[in-house]
Design a protein around this motif. Structure first.
Motif, PDB file in Angstrom:
ATOM      1  N   ASN A  64       0.829  -1.204   0.000  1.00 40.39           N
ATOM      2  CA  ASN A  64       0.000   0.000   0.000  1.00 40.39           C
ATOM      3  C   ASN A  64       0.868   1.260   0.000  1.00 40.39           C
ATOM      4  O   ASN A  64       0.586   2.227  -0.717  1.00 40.39           O
ATOM      5  N   SER A  65       1.952   1.233   0.778  1.00 38.92           N
ATOM      6  CA  SER A  65       2.872   2.374   0.796  1.00 38.92           C
ATOM      7  C   SER A  65       3.557   2.545  -0.557  1.00 38.92           C
ATOM      8  O   SER A  65       3.776   3.672  -1.012  1.00 38.92           O
ATOM      9  N   SER A  66       3.921   1.432  -1.196  1.00 40.42           N
ATOM     10  CA  SER A  66       4.519   1.497  -2.530  1.00 40.42           C
ATOM     11  C   SER A  66       3.557   2.145  -3.517  1.00 40.42           C
ATOM     12  O   SER A  66       3.945   2.969  -4.350  1.00 40.42           O
ATOM     13  N   MET A  67       2.298   1.762  -3.393  1.00 39.97           N
ATOM     14  CA  MET A  67       1.260   2.310  -4.268  1.00 39.97           C
ATOM     15  C   MET A  67       1.111   3.819  -4.055  1.00 39.97           C
ATOM     16  O   MET A  67       1.048   4.597  -5.014  1.00 39.97           O
ATOM     17  N   VAL A  68       1.101   4.231  -2.792  1.00 37.85           N
ATOM     18  CA  VAL A  68       0.995   5.656  -2.475  1.00 37.85           C
ATOM     19  C   VAL A  68       2.177   6.428  -3.062  1.00 37.85           C
ATOM     20  O   VAL A  68       2.009   7.512  -3.632  1.00 37.85           O
ATOM     21  N   ASN A  69       3.354   5.840  -2.948  1.00 34.64           N
ATOM     22  CA  ASN A  69       4.537   6.562  -3.387  1.00 34.64           C
ATOM     23  C   ASN A  69       4.761   6.506  -4.887  1.00 34.64           C
ATOM     24  O   ASN A  69       5.369   7.417  -5.455  1.00 34.64           O
ATOM     25  N   LEU A  70       4.273   5.472  -5.546  1.00 29.85           N
ATOM     26  CA  LEU A  70       4.292   5.483  -7.001  1.00 29.85           C
ATOM     27  C   LEU A  70       3.371   6.591  -7.505  1.00 29.85           C
ATOM     28  O   LEU A  70       3.705   7.318  -8.450  1.00 29.85           O
ATOM     29  N   ALA A  71       2.226   6.743  -6.824  1.00 32.85           N
ATOM     30  CA  ALA A  71       1.320   7.839  -7.167  1.00 32.85           C
ATOM     31  C   ALA A  71       1.956   9.187  -6.843  1.00 32.85           C
ATOM     32  O   ALA A  71       1.783  10.163  -7.583  1.00 32.85           O
ATOM     33  N   ARG A  72       2.715   9.248  -5.737  1.00 30.79           N
ATOM     34  CA  ARG A  72       3.424  10.481  -5.377  1.00 30.79           C
ATOM     35  C   ARG A  72       4.441  10.854  -6.451  1.00 30.79           C
ATOM     36  O   ARG A  72       4.718  12.028  -6.696  1.00 30.79           O
ATOM     37  N   LEU A  73       5.004   9.840  -7.099  1.00 30.36           N
ATOM     38  CA  LEU A  73       5.973  10.069  -8.160  1.00 30.36           C
ATOM     39  C   LEU A  73       5.294  10.531  -9.450  1.00 30.36           C
ATOM     40  O   LEU A  73       5.725  11.487 -10.092  1.00 30.36           O
ATOM     41  N   VAL A  74       4.206   9.844  -9.820  1.00 27.55           N
ATOM     42  CA  VAL A  74       3.537  10.130 -11.095  1.00 27.55           C
ATOM     43  C   VAL A  74       2.641  11.361 -11.000  1.00 27.55           C
ATOM     44  O   VAL A  74       2.661  12.240 -11.877  1.00 27.55           O
ATOM     45  N   GLY A  75       1.832  11.439  -9.926  1.00 27.61           N
ATOM     46  CA  GLY A  75       0.842  12.498  -9.799  1.00 27.61           C
ATOM     47  C   GLY A  75       1.402  13.909  -9.860  1.00 27.61           C
ATOM     48  O   GLY A  75       0.956  14.723 -10.686  1.00 27.61           O
ATOM     49  N   PRO A  76       2.384  14.266  -9.012  1.00 24.56           N
ATOM     50  CA  PRO A  76       2.931  15.625  -9.064  1.00 24.56           C
ATOM     51  C   PRO A  76       3.567  15.974 -10.408  1.00 24.56           C
ATOM     52  O   PRO A  76       3.465  17.115 -10.869  1.00 24.56           O
ATOM     53  N   SER A  77       4.223  15.006 -11.025  1.00 25.69           N
ATOM     54  CA  SER A  77       4.837  15.277 -12.331  1.00 25.69           C
ATOM     55  C   SER A  77       3.768  15.593 -13.370  1.00 25.69           C
ATOM     56  O   SER A  77       3.904  16.541 -14.156  1.00 25.69           O
TER      57      SER A  77
END
Length: 472
Positions: A183-196
């Motif tokens: 779940n944390s990996s999922m959040v942080n992959l989104a943190r990587l893609v979303g802001p960009s």
């Protein structure tokens, strides 16, 4: 086999040498075969409900992070004020601080899936309202404040509900730590893609399209929740739930608070977590200032900075996914807090984009390592009947302290500048890590019997017999 040995220990009967030998052989086989593959890294995904949750959240969280970046940039464009950046963050988080303990009691009483469906629908409405106001150029700072406060009320129920529901999705504790790490990996992959994505979209259109995409993305997670097939409710658990429902809210609220206050492992973890959340986490509120004033960039610069933070966090989450056991995570908490603080100090002193992004990798790694390790340990040791209430205090420590930190960060940035504010934040996190280290011995004494009972570690009374079996 391990359960058989534990039963004998609790009955004060020594395990047989055959049982110990078999257990030891099993551990040797696991150790020898571990390098051959990483199937254990995604073991929680064998559960259908968790796979659905993973798919839905993967889509929705990208929209959520797009909205976070777009909101910060919108507020900065409307006001050019560090204080108002902090005020909007305060408005979005203070309802969580006030409502989360009560929400935790209700989450322990209600059907957790229904709670999550309702919170996701309300969050979708909030994002679509923000999109409509921004795209029609009617948005004002007042409306941003009101909608942020509404989202804070939603989060007060959503976060403890989501954390508590993980246990139901993986149907037991065996794969719980892996589910939290995924779940944390999922959040942080989104943190990587979303802001960009948000940075690029804002540069060519406006913040409103980010809000619109976020609103539509909630459909995925709502659909995943509706499609889940949950096991039939245990009659004993149903009776316990009925008894809890019969108790007053105040009684249950006090019961949850007393448990958190007197149980040393959770109390100590949450105290450090609250300090890091108060002093460290609000640095993200000041990111638009770093992007525009310190680094002389625009929305794409903000996207790069948030992306670097996401890469560090994702690397940390992946490292936790690869772990086979919760054992050994406690020592990672102060190390992670110290790394987080050191990264903040360096970032606050940097004036170049490449160095700032490098330091944010360290910051993101430390931040997520501490966050996920704390969550995993708490979820592992908390009794099921208090899960919602304990996770509500986790929510208070994680999100609830942040509004005060946001106001403090905004005020300090206005008085002494954003850079020195972040440096002070980093120093505070390092001091918190040092304090936690002094508490670890007493925390381990309380945690060890629980880990032994759950079969996470071998009971210390049997270590000599295990060594003898290994020799034989």
């Amino acid at each position: 086999m391990l359960c058989s040995i534990l039963r004998r220990v609790f009955q004060r009967k020594p395990p047989s040498s055959q049982e110990l030998s078999t257990l030891l052989l099993h551990h040797k086989e696991v150790t020898q075969t571990a390098p051959a593959g990483f199937a254990h890294a995604y073991r929680a995904l064998r559960h259908r409900n968790f796979r659905l949750f993973f798919a839905g959240q993967s889509v929705s969280l990208i929209g959520t992070w797009m909205t976070r970046v777009a909101t910060a940039w919108l507020v900065y464009n409307l006001t050019h004020s560090a204080i108002l950046l902090g005020t909007v963050s305060f408005a979005g988080q203070i309802p969580t601080f006030l409502l989360a303990p009560l929400a935790g009691v209700l989450v322990d009483r209600w059907d957790r899936r229904r709670v999550l469906v309702v919170t996701q629908v309300l969050a979708m409405i909030q994002s679509l309202a923000l999109a409509a106001l921004t795209l029609t150029h009617r948005i004002t700072i007042t409306e941003v404040l009101v909608l942020s406060a509404f989202q804070g009320c939603i989060n007060a129920f959503d976060m403890p509900g989501r954390q508590s529901f993980l246990m139901e999705m993986v149907e037991g504790r065996d794969d719980l730590s892996n589910a939290i790490a995924i779940n944390s990996s999922m959040v942080n992959l989104a943190r990587l893609v979303g802001p960009s994505l948000a940075g690029m979209l804002i540069a060519v259109t406006s913040e409103g399209w980010c809000f619109l995409i976020d609103g539509v993305s909630y459909i995925a997670v709502i659909a995943s929740l509706v499609m889940m097939r949950l096991p039939a409710v245990d009659p004993v658990k149903l009776a316990e739930a009925a008894n809890r429902a019969g108790a007053s809210l105040l009684t249950q609220l006090k019961e949850g608070w007393d448990f958190v206050r007197h149980f040393a492992p959770i109390r100590t973890i949450l105290l450090l977590f609250a300090l890091v959340s108060l002093m460290g986490m609000p640095f993200t509120v000041l990111m638009p200032i770093f992007a525009a004033q310190v680094l002389r960039g625009g929305p794409h610069t903000l996207g790069f900075l948030m992306g670097a933070l996401g890469v560090g966090s994702l690397a940390s989450a992946i490292a936790l996914v690869l772990r086979k056991s919760v054992s050994g995570l406690l020592k990672m908490i102060p190390i992670a807090a110290a790394a987080f603080g050191a990264g903040l100090i360096g970032f606050g002193l940097s004036h170049t984009i490449w160095l700032s992004m490098t330091l944010l990798l360290v910051t993101g790694f430390g931040m997520m390592q501490g966050l996920t390790a704390s969550n995993t340990i708490i979820q592992t040791i908390v009794p099921e009947d208090k899960r919602g209430r304990v996770m509500s205090y986790y929510t208070v420590a994680f999100v609830g302290m942040a509004p005060f930190g946001s106001l403090l960060a905004g005020s300090l940035a206005h008085a002494i500048g954003a850079q020195w504010t972040v440096v002070i934040s980093g120093i505070s996190c390092i001091l918190g890590a040092a304090w936690f280290t002094t508490q670890m011995q007493s925390v381990r004494k309380v945690m060890r019997p629980i880990y032994e009972e759950l079969g996470i570690i071998i009971p210390s009374t049997n270590l000599p017999q295990v060594e003898e079996a290994a020799a034989n």
